[in-house]
Design an enzyme around this catalytic site. Structure first.
Site, short mmCIF file in Angstrom:
data_model
loop_
_atom_site.label_atom_id
_atom_site.label_comp_id
_atom_site.label_asym_id
_atom_site.label_seq_id
_atom_site.Cartn_x
_atom_site.Cartn_y
_atom_site.Cartn_z
N ARG A 1 -3.31 -10.49 4.40
CA ARG A 1 -3.68 -10.56 2.98
C ARG A 1 -2.53 -9.94 2.19
O ARG A 1 -2.22 -8.76 2.38
CB ARG A 1 -4.98 -9.81 2.74
CG ARG A 1 -5.48 -9.81 1.30
CD ARG A 1 -6.79 -9.02 1.21
NE ARG A 1 -7.36 -9.01 -0.12
CZ ARG A 1 -7.06 -8.14 -1.08
NH1 ARG A 1 -6.17 -7.16 -0.83
NH2 ARG A 1 -7.63 -8.20 -2.27
N LYS B 1 0.82 -1.21 0.00
CA LYS B 1 0.00 0.00 0.00
C LYS B 1 0.86 1.26 0.00
O LYS B 1 2.04 1.25 0.32
CB LYS B 1 -1.00 -0.04 1.15
CG LYS B 1 -2.07 -1.10 0.89
CD LYS B 1 -3.22 -1.07 1.86
CE LYS B 1 -4.29 -2.07 1.41
NZ LYS B 1 -5.43 -2.13 2.36
#
Length: 270
Positions: A245, A205
């Site tokens: 994840r 991210k």
């Protein structure tokens, strides 16, 4: 361990890489062989600023891949906010619904999950991708995320979803600035007090890219954030997270094996 498989042209990290069904299926099988407990298939990008696609487009992207991977014995989750897509994916072989809206985007989602009796991952969410960063305003991000997730859980239970079917996710990067993501990481134990398994999803991210910015201030590219992702995953599991994840399954599995073999205790308060 959940492996990410986006069959989209525009996801922030792997958009376009797995648009062809054969490539997506091969990658899904590889992630399973590398140690993924679930392969999470998404047909709509949820990166900041992304435009929505219609349900028919989403279904056409995910169902052929789900059918082939399910036939190959790969355990699957469907990454969607739409009840109709979730229902079609479950019928095709998906076993888990990963809903980044926590049930807010489609009120019919709770009934689909309750009827199927499948696990439902409820992520903290305040709005769709196009405007979500405008909603990243908090006084105490951890307390507010915890309270909003508790509301999502209560609504799921009221709709008939069994409590042992629920997983919560703080939604790193979704209506969150970098400082919010770091606070959620540092205080993950406060989310665990809700009594539900917590999924931690930091993989590649933008806040990791900003942390690793080069001398000119430009963020590290998404595909060069794996070491930072692995570090966040180990920290999260050590703090008590149920799962992570990730895009790089093998590297994360290796790191978690080292952590487990070291005998290092979980962090205080987890």
């Amino acid at each position: 361990m959940i492996g990410v498989l986006n069959v989209t042209p525009d996801s922030f990290s792997d958009g376009g890489r797995y648009v062809r069904r054969s490539d997506a299926v091969q990658h899904g099988i590889e992630m399973r062989e590398q140690g993924a407990d679930l392969v999470d298939i998404g047909g709509e990008s949820t990166r900041p600023g992304a435009e929505r696609v219609d349900a028919d487009t989403e279904v056409s992207r995910v169902l052929p891949v789900i059918r082939e991977l399910a036939a190959a014995g790969v355990p699957l989750s469907i990454d969607t906010t739409r009840a109709s897509v979730a229902a079609a994916a479950i019928e095709a072989g998906a076993a888990v619904v990963n809903d980044v809206s926590g049930g807010l985007a489609d009120p019919a989602m709770a009934k689909v999950v309750a009827d199927a009796g499948c696990p439902w991952i409820l992520m903290h969410w305040r709005g769709h991708s196009r405007q979500m960063q405008d909603l990243a305003t908090y006084h105490d991000v951890v307390a507010e995320v915890r309270a909003e997730l508790a509301q999502r859980v209560d609504q799921a239970l009221a709709a008939g979803v069994r409590p042992d079917r629920l997983v919560i996710d703080p939604g790193l990067g979704f209506a969150k600035k970098a400082e919010h993501n770091w606070q959620l990481t540092q205080r993950l134990g406060e989310l665990l007090t809700l009594g539900y398994p917590v999924l931690f999803a930091a993989s590649r991210k933008s806040y990791l890219g900003a942390l690793l910015a080069g001398p000119d201030g430009s963020p590290r590219p998404a595909d060069q954030r794996e070491a930072a992702t692995i570090a966040t995953s180990v920290l999260a599991v050590a703090a008590g997270a149920w799962g992570v994840r990730v895009h790089d399954v093998r590297g994360t599995v290796d790191a978690l094996k080292v952590w487990a073999a070291s005998g290092a205790p979980r962090l205080a308060g987890s």
